[in-house]
Design a protein around this motif. Structure first.
Motif, mmCIF file in Angstrom:
data_model
loop_
_atom_site.group_PDB
_atom_site.id
_atom_site.type_symbol
_atom_site.label_atom_id
_atom_site.label_comp_id
_atom_site.label_asym_id
_atom_site.label_seq_id
_atom_site.Cartn_x
_atom_site.Cartn_y
_atom_site.Cartn_z
ATOM 1 N N GLY A 207 32.852 1.080 -12.257
ATOM 2 C CA GLY A 207 32.828 -0.184 -12.970
ATOM 3 C C GLY A 207 31.538 -0.951 -12.738
ATOM 4 N N PHE A 208 31.023 -0.893 -11.510
ATOM 5 C CA PHE A 208 29.764 -1.560 -11.210
ATOM 6 C C PHE A 208 28.624 -0.958 -12.023
ATOM 7 C CE2 PHE A 208 25.768 -1.331 -8.824
ATOM 8 C CZ PHE A 208 25.441 -2.680 -8.782
ATOM 9 N N LEU A 209 28.587 0.370 -12.113
ATOM 10 C CA LEU A 209 27.519 1.020 -12.874
ATOM 11 C C LEU A 209 27.609 0.684 -14.359
ATOM 12 C CD1 LEU A 209 27.431 4.501 -11.106
ATOM 13 C CD2 LEU A 209 25.764 2.658 -10.907
ATOM 14 N N GLU A 210 28.824 0.622 -14.881
ATOM 15 C CA GLU A 210 28.992 0.239 -16.283
ATOM 16 C C GLU A 210 28.511 -1.193 -16.519
ATOM 17 O OE1 GLU A 210 32.959 0.930 -17.666
ATOM 18 O OE2 GLU A 210 33.045 2.928 -16.766
ATOM 19 N N GLN A 211 28.819 -2.077 -15.568
ATOM 20 C CA GLN A 211 28.359 -3.455 -15.668
ATOM 21 C C GLN A 211 26.838 -3.527 -15.632
ATOM 22 O OE1 GLN A 211 30.488 -5.793 -12.542
ATOM 23 N NE2 GLN A 211 30.637 -7.299 -14.164
ATOM 24 N N MET A 212 26.229 -2.713 -14.765
ATOM 25 C CA MET A 212 24.778 -2.748 -14.637
ATOM 26 C C MET A 212 24.100 -2.264 -15.913
ATOM 27 S SD MET A 212 22.356 -1.454 -11.511
ATOM 28 C CE MET A 212 22.244 0.275 -11.968
ATOM 29 N N VAL A 213 24.664 -1.235 -16.557
ATOM 30 C CA VAL A 213 24.110 -0.759 -17.826
ATOM 31 C C VAL A 213 24.164 -1.875 -18.868
ATOM 32 C CG1 VAL A 213 24.517 0.799 -19.760
ATOM 33 C CG2 VAL A 213 24.573 1.685 -17.430
ATOM 34 N N LYS A 214 25.278 -2.555 -18.943
ATOM 35 C CA LYS A 214 25.414 -3.668 -19.888
ATOM 36 C C LYS A 214 24.396 -4.760 -19.576
ATOM 37 C CE LYS A 214 28.830 -6.867 -21.822
ATOM 38 N NZ LYS A 214 30.252 -7.328 -21.769
ATOM 39 N N ALA A 215 24.196 -5.019 -18.262
ATOM 40 C CA ALA A 215 23.218 -6.032 -17.863
ATOM 41 C C ALA A 215 21.802 -5.615 -18.226
ATOM 42 C CB ALA A 215 23.334 -6.284 -16.351
ATOM 43 N N CYS A 216 21.505 -4.331 -18.090
ATOM 44 C CA CYS A 216 20.177 -3.827 -18.470
ATOM 45 C C CYS A 216 19.907 -4.069 -19.950
ATOM 46 C CB CYS A 216 20.070 -2.339 -18.160
ATOM 47 S SG CYS A 216 19.917 -1.941 -16.391
ATOM 48 N N LYS A 217 20.909 -3.820 -20.770
ATOM 49 C CA LYS A 217 20.736 -3.971 -22.215
ATOM 50 C C LYS A 217 20.566 -5.442 -22.616
ATOM 51 C CE LYS A 217 23.110 0.332 -23.385
ATOM 52 N NZ LYS A 217 24.246 0.981 -24.065
ATOM 53 N N GLY A 218 20.997 -6.347 -21.765
ATOM 54 C CA GLY A 218 20.843 -7.768 -22.060
ATOM 55 C C GLY A 218 19.712 -8.432 -21.292
ATOM 56 N N TYR A 219 18.903 -7.620 -20.595
ATOM 57 C CA TYR A 219 17.894 -8.195 -19.705
ATOM 58 C C TYR A 219 16.767 -8.895 -20.470
ATOM 59 C CZ TYR A 219 14.946 -8.618 -15.549
ATOM 60 O OH TYR A 219 14.188 -9.100 -14.498
ATOM 61 N N ASN A 220 16.301 -8.298 -21.553
ATOM 62 C CA ASN A 220 15.229 -8.928 -22.327
ATOM 63 C C ASN A 220 15.665 -10.287 -22.870
ATOM 64 O OD1 ASN A 220 13.359 -6.898 -21.913
ATOM 65 N ND2 ASN A 220 13.887 -5.793 -23.794
ATOM 66 N N GLU A 221 16.889 -10.344 -23.361
ATOM 67 C CA GLU A 221 17.405 -11.613 -23.871
ATOM 68 C C GLU A 221 17.478 -12.657 -22.758
ATOM 69 O OE1 GLU A 221 21.400 -13.381 -26.108
ATOM 70 O OE2 GLU A 221 21.153 -11.235 -25.836
ATOM 71 N N TYR A 222 17.900 -12.212 -21.579
ATOM 72 C CA TYR A 222 17.969 -13.115 -20.426
ATOM 73 C C TYR A 222 16.588 -13.643 -20.070
ATOM 74 C CZ TYR A 222 17.826 -14.292 -15.457
ATOM 75 O OH TYR A 222 17.579 -14.908 -14.247
ATOM 76 N N LYS A 223 15.597 -12.750 -20.019
ATOM 77 C CA LYS A 223 14.244 -13.170 -19.651
ATOM 78 C C LYS A 223 13.669 -14.144 -20.674
ATOM 79 C CE LYS A 223 12.008 -11.649 -16.698
ATOM 80 N NZ LYS A 223 11.798 -12.127 -15.310
ATOM 81 N N GLU A 224 13.959 -13.894 -21.948
ATOM 82 C CA GLU A 224 13.462 -14.779 -22.990
ATOM 83 C C GLU A 224 14.102 -16.170 -22.933
ATOM 84 O OE1 GLU A 224 14.245 -12.651 -26.560
ATOM 85 O OE2 GLU A 224 12.612 -11.189 -26.262
ATOM 86 N N SER A 225 15.296 -16.249 -22.346
ATOM 87 C CA SER A 225 15.988 -17.535 -22.249
ATOM 88 C C SER A 225 15.491 -18.400 -21.104
ATOM 89 C CB SER A 225 17.505 -17.299 -22.091
ATOM 90 O OG SER A 225 17.785 -16.781 -20.787
ATOM 91 N N LEU A 226 14.695 -17.808 -20.190
ATOM 92 C CA LEU A 226 14.218 -18.560 -19.034
ATOM 93 C C LEU A 226 13.115 -19.524 -19.445
ATOM 94 C CD1 LEU A 226 14.033 -15.694 -16.369
ATOM 95 C CD2 LEU A 226 15.844 -17.408 -16.661
ATOM 96 N N PRO A 227 13.043 -20.675 -18.805
ATOM 97 C CA PRO A 227 11.967 -21.621 -19.123
ATOM 98 C C PRO A 227 10.613 -21.060 -18.724
ATOM 99 C CG PRO A 227 13.222 -22.342 -17.197
ATOM 100 C CD PRO A 227 13.974 -21.204 -17.789
ATOM 101 N N THR A 228 9.612 -21.310 -19.500
ATOM 102 C CA THR A 228 8.277 -20.801 -19.209
ATOM 103 C C THR A 228 7.445 -21.812 -18.441
ATOM 104 O OG1 THR A 228 7.553 -21.619 -21.362
ATOM 105 C CG2 THR A 228 8.259 -19.327 -21.238
#
Length: 228
Positions: A207-228
Motif C-alpha cells: 500500500g505504501f508503494l502504491e501511495q508513493m507512485v500516486k504521489a510521484c504522478k502528482g509531484y509536478n502539480e505539487y511543485k507548481e503550487s508552491l509559492p515562488t
C-alpha cells in the motif's frame, strides 16, 4: 526546502552495494514468500527475538526511479500525501543528520468490531541517498536506520521506535519505469499485538508503494503550487 539532503556519509559503501546487488540477484533462499500484489512480490523472514517479520519487496513501478527517489526524500511533500505521517522534519545532532518521523496509524480492534484504536509512534533515524553506476545501470539507493539523537528526547505518551531499518534501491526497468527493491523491519513495541503488526504488513507494505507512485504522478502539480 523540503528535500532532505546530507553532506555526511553515515553508511558504509558496502551497505549501499548490498542493496544494489538485490536488484540483479535477489536473495530469497532463506525467506518465505508472503504475498504478490500489483507487480509487487513480498518475502518475509521471522525474527525469533521480536516475534515480528523482516520484509523484502521486489517489483516494478510505472514512474521513473529518479522521481521516486526525489519524492521519497521530500519530507514536506510526504506530509501531504502520506496519511499516516503527522510530523516529518530534518534533525541535526553534531555531525549526525537525520529525520524525526511521527506516525499515527489506526488498527482494527478485532475483525468483528468496526471501531479503531490509534497508536502514535515516533522515529529518529539516519538516512542517506547515494547514486551509483553499476553493471550499465544507474541506481538510486536510500538507506535508513534508527539512531539516538540528543536533540530529540522521547516524548511522554508516544512510543519511541528504536529498532527500525529500511533500504530502497531503484533503477530503470526495460519499460522506462522503476525496478525497485525494498528491505524493511521495525519493532513498534508498545501494546500492539505482534499478530496484528504482521497482518497489517500484508496491506501496508504494498500500500505504501502504491501511495508513493500516486504521489510521484502528482509531484509536478505539487511543485507548481508552491509559492515562488
Amino acid at each position: 526546502m523540503g528535500l532532505f539532503k546530507s553532506d555526511n556519509k553515515m553508511f558504509t559503501d558496502e551497505d549501499f552495494r548490498f542493496a544494489c546487488r538485490e536488484l540483479d540477484t535477489p536473495d530469497t533462499s532463506d525467506w518465505e514468500f508472503f504475498v504478490e500484489s500489483h507487480n509487487i512480490k513480498i518475502y518475509r523472514q521471522y525474527n525469533q527475538n521480536s516475534g515480528l517479520y523482516t520484509y523484502k519487496v521486489y517489483g516494478d513501478l510505472d514512474v521513473s526511479p529518479d522521481l521516486c527517489a526525489t519524492v521519497y526524500m521530500d519530507y514536506e511533500y510526504r506530509c501531504k500525501w502520506d496519511d499516516y505521517v503527522s510530523e516529518l522534519c530534518p534533525i541535526k545532532d553534531g555531525e549526525k543528520d537525520g529525520v524525526y518521523w511521527r506516525v499515527k496509524y489506526p488498527f482494527p480492534l478485532s475483525h468483528r468490531d468496526s471501531s479503531a484504536l490509534t497508536f502514535v509512534s515516533q522515529y529518529c533515524y539516519l538516512t542517506e541517498l547515494r547514486e551509483f553506476d553499476i553493471n550499465n545501470k544507474h541506481v538510486w539507493v536510500i538507506l535508513c536506520r534508527s539512531e539516538q539523537f540528543s536533540c530529540m528526547p522521547e516524548k511522554s505518551g508516544v512510543i519511541r521506535v528504536d529498532d527500525y531499518e529500511q533500504s530502497l534501491a531503484l533503477t530503470y526497468n526495460k519499460n522506462g519505469g522503476t525496478q525497485a527493491y525494498m528491505y524493511y523491519y521495525d519493532d513498534p513495541k508498545g501494546m500492539i499485538p505482534t499478530w496484528l503488526i504482521n497482518w497489517a504488513a500484508k496491506i501496508g507494505v504494498p500500500g505504501f508503494l502504491e501511495q508513493m507512485v500516486k504521489a510521484c504522478k502528482g509531484y509536478n502539480e505539487y511543485k507548481e503550487s508552491l509559492p515562488t
